[in-house]
Scaffold this motif. Structure first.
Motif, PDB file in Angstrom:
ATOM      1  N   ILE A 186     -54.331   5.364 -23.026  1.00 39.64           N
ATOM      2  CA  ILE A 186     -54.349   6.721 -22.473  1.00 39.64           C
ATOM      3  C   ILE A 186     -54.352   6.630 -20.945  1.00 39.64           C
ATOM      4  O   ILE A 186     -54.622   5.575 -20.380  1.00 39.64           O
ATOM      5  N   GLU A 187     -54.046   7.731 -20.335  1.00 40.28           N
ATOM      6  CA  GLU A 187     -54.037   7.806 -18.875  1.00 40.28           C
ATOM      7  C   GLU A 187     -55.479   7.829 -18.360  1.00 40.28           C
ATOM      8  O   GLU A 187     -56.320   8.535 -18.916  1.00 40.28           O
ATOM      9  N   ALA A 188     -55.777   7.054 -17.304  1.00 39.26           N
ATOM     10  CA  ALA A 188     -57.125   7.078 -16.727  1.00 39.26           C
ATOM     11  C   ALA A 188     -57.481   8.503 -16.296  1.00 39.26           C
ATOM     12  O   ALA A 188     -56.629   9.221 -15.756  1.00 39.26           O
ATOM     13  N   ILE A 189     -58.729   8.906 -16.530  1.00 38.08           N
ATOM     14  CA  ILE A 189     -59.158  10.268 -16.178  1.00 38.08           C
ATOM     15  C   ILE A 189     -59.010  10.499 -14.679  1.00 38.08           C
ATOM     16  O   ILE A 189     -58.478  11.511 -14.244  1.00 38.08           O
ATOM     17  N   ASP A 190     -59.490   9.538 -13.884  1.00 41.16           N
ATOM     18  CA  ASP A 190     -59.376   9.671 -12.427  1.00 41.16           C
ATOM     19  C   ASP A 190     -59.273   8.283 -11.809  1.00 41.16           C
ATOM     20  O   ASP A 190     -60.275   7.623 -11.562  1.00 41.16           O
ATOM     21  N   LYS A 191     -58.031   7.873 -11.601  1.00 40.12           N
ATOM     22  CA  LYS A 191     -57.790   6.517 -11.092  1.00 40.12           C
ATOM     23  C   LYS A 191     -58.420   6.273  -9.729  1.00 40.12           C
ATOM     24  O   LYS A 191     -58.742   5.138  -9.385  1.00 40.12           O
ATOM     25  N   SER A 192     -58.581   7.346  -8.963  1.00 32.22           N
ATOM     26  CA  SER A 192     -59.137   7.166  -7.616  1.00 32.22           C
ATOM     27  C   SER A 192     -60.583   6.681  -7.684  1.00 32.22           C
ATOM     28  O   SER A 192     -61.138   6.217  -6.702  1.00 32.22           O
ATOM     29  N   THR A 193     -61.209   6.782  -8.881  1.00 37.72           N
ATOM     30  CA  THR A 193     -62.592   6.323  -9.013  1.00 37.72           C
ATOM     31  C   THR A 193     -62.680   4.877  -9.525  1.00 37.72           C
ATOM     32  O   THR A 193     -63.772   4.346  -9.701  1.00 37.72           O
ATOM     33  N   ASP A 194     -61.527   4.255  -9.782  1.00 33.84           N
ATOM     34  CA  ASP A 194     -61.523   2.861 -10.261  1.00 33.84           C
ATOM     35  C   ASP A 194     -62.313   1.959  -9.316  1.00 33.84           C
ATOM     36  O   ASP A 194     -62.237   2.109  -8.096  1.00 33.84           O
ATOM     37  N   ILE A 195     -63.033   1.002  -9.887  1.00 30.47           N
ATOM     38  CA  ILE A 195     -63.785   0.068  -9.048  1.00 30.47           C
ATOM     39  C   ILE A 195     -62.969  -1.216  -8.831  1.00 30.47           C
ATOM     40  O   ILE A 195     -61.940  -1.413  -9.466  1.00 30.47           O
ATOM     41  N   GLY A 196     -63.441  -2.104  -7.940  1.00 26.48           N
ATOM     42  CA  GLY A 196     -62.711  -3.302  -7.517  1.00 26.48           C
ATOM     43  C   GLY A 196     -61.948  -4.070  -8.584  1.00 26.48           C
ATOM     44  O   GLY A 196     -60.721  -4.178  -8.502  1.00 26.48           O
ATOM     45  N   PRO A 197     -62.636  -4.594  -9.623  1.00 26.68           N
ATOM     46  CA  PRO A 197     -61.933  -5.387 -10.628  1.00 26.68           C
ATOM     47  C   PRO A 197     -60.830  -4.585 -11.328  1.00 26.68           C
ATOM     48  O   PRO A 197     -59.785  -5.135 -11.675  1.00 26.68           O
ATOM     49  N   THR A 198     -61.070  -3.312 -11.500  1.00 17.30           N
ATOM     50  CA  THR A 198     -60.074  -2.476 -12.175  1.00 17.30           C
ATOM     51  C   THR A 198     -58.858  -2.273 -11.283  1.00 17.30           C
ATOM     52  O   THR A 198     -57.721  -2.304 -11.755  1.00 17.30           O
ATOM     53  N   GLN A 199     -59.096  -2.124  -9.979  1.00 13.49           N
ATOM     54  CA  GLN A 199     -57.960  -1.993  -9.059  1.00 13.49           C
ATOM     55  C   GLN A 199     -57.100  -3.249  -9.112  1.00 13.49           C
ATOM     56  O   GLN A 199     -55.880  -3.178  -9.088  1.00 13.49           O
TER      57      GLN A 199
END
Ligand SMILES: [Mg+2]
Length: 185
Positions: A139-152
């Motif tokens: 699914i699409e991330a709810i709010d990608k701008s909130t992704d943390i370091g490892p996820t980025q």
């Protein structure tokens, strides 16, 4: 290896997933990611829609278990509020945490073709599910701008693999990844 990064289905949000169809197909156990799948990194607790979803799934006859890579207290807090069994620090895409949910936490024994894993990341959720030979829903991330370091970092890797999938499996890319890929910010 890139075959294992192709989800079985893509939907924009968890609310768009046709759970009745999954049930008809024999799915009974739903494993779900937490961050940016059920709530964004900025949220802490389940909202009304999530409670409604859980009630609906339970009524339909699904078992619902949280499998999160996070080791933070927010996982415990969310899970106890949502009253959902869970595995934290699950190390997806390694099999360990997913297998723990399936073999130790689930209330009964399920076959692989009865299990689905939902999540917003190719590198952890989809890859982890496919390594365990279970169905993967991206699914699409709810709010990608909130992704943390490892996820980025994972998102960068993800882009590399999506390009390779696009080249090698254009049809599967078009069916299951194109919409996800073109929504990238
Ligand atoms: Mg996530």
């Amino acid at each position: 290896m890139i075959e294992k990064m192709i989800p079985d289905y893509y939907y924009k949000t968890i609310y768009d997933i046709p759970f009745d169809k999954l049930y008809e197909e024999g799915i009974r156990l739903i494993l779900t990611d937490l961050d940016n799948t059920l709530i964004s990194y900025q949220e802490e607790l389940p909202n009304k829609e999530l409670f409604e979803l859980k009630n609906k799934l339970n009524k339909m006859g699904f078992e619902f278990i949280l499998v999160s890579n996070s080791k933070k207290n927010r996982v415990d807090k969310f899970a106890s509020n949502y009253q959902i069994p869970y595995v934290k620090f699950s190390l997806k895409p390694l099999k360990r945490g997913i297998k723990k949910a399936i073999n130790k936490i689930a209330s009964k024994k399920y076959n692989n073709n009865e299990i689905v894993l939902l999540g917003d990341q190719l590198m952890t959720d989809v890859f982890g599910a496919k390594r365990c030979n279970i169905c993967a829903i991206l699914i699409e991330a709810i709010d990608k701008s909130t992704d943390i370091g490892p996820t980025q970092f994972n998102r960068k890797l993800e882009r590399f693999f999506i390009k390779r999938i696009k080249k090698k499996y254009p049809k599967l890319y078009q069916e299951r990844l194109m919409e996800y890929d073109t929504k990238k910010v």
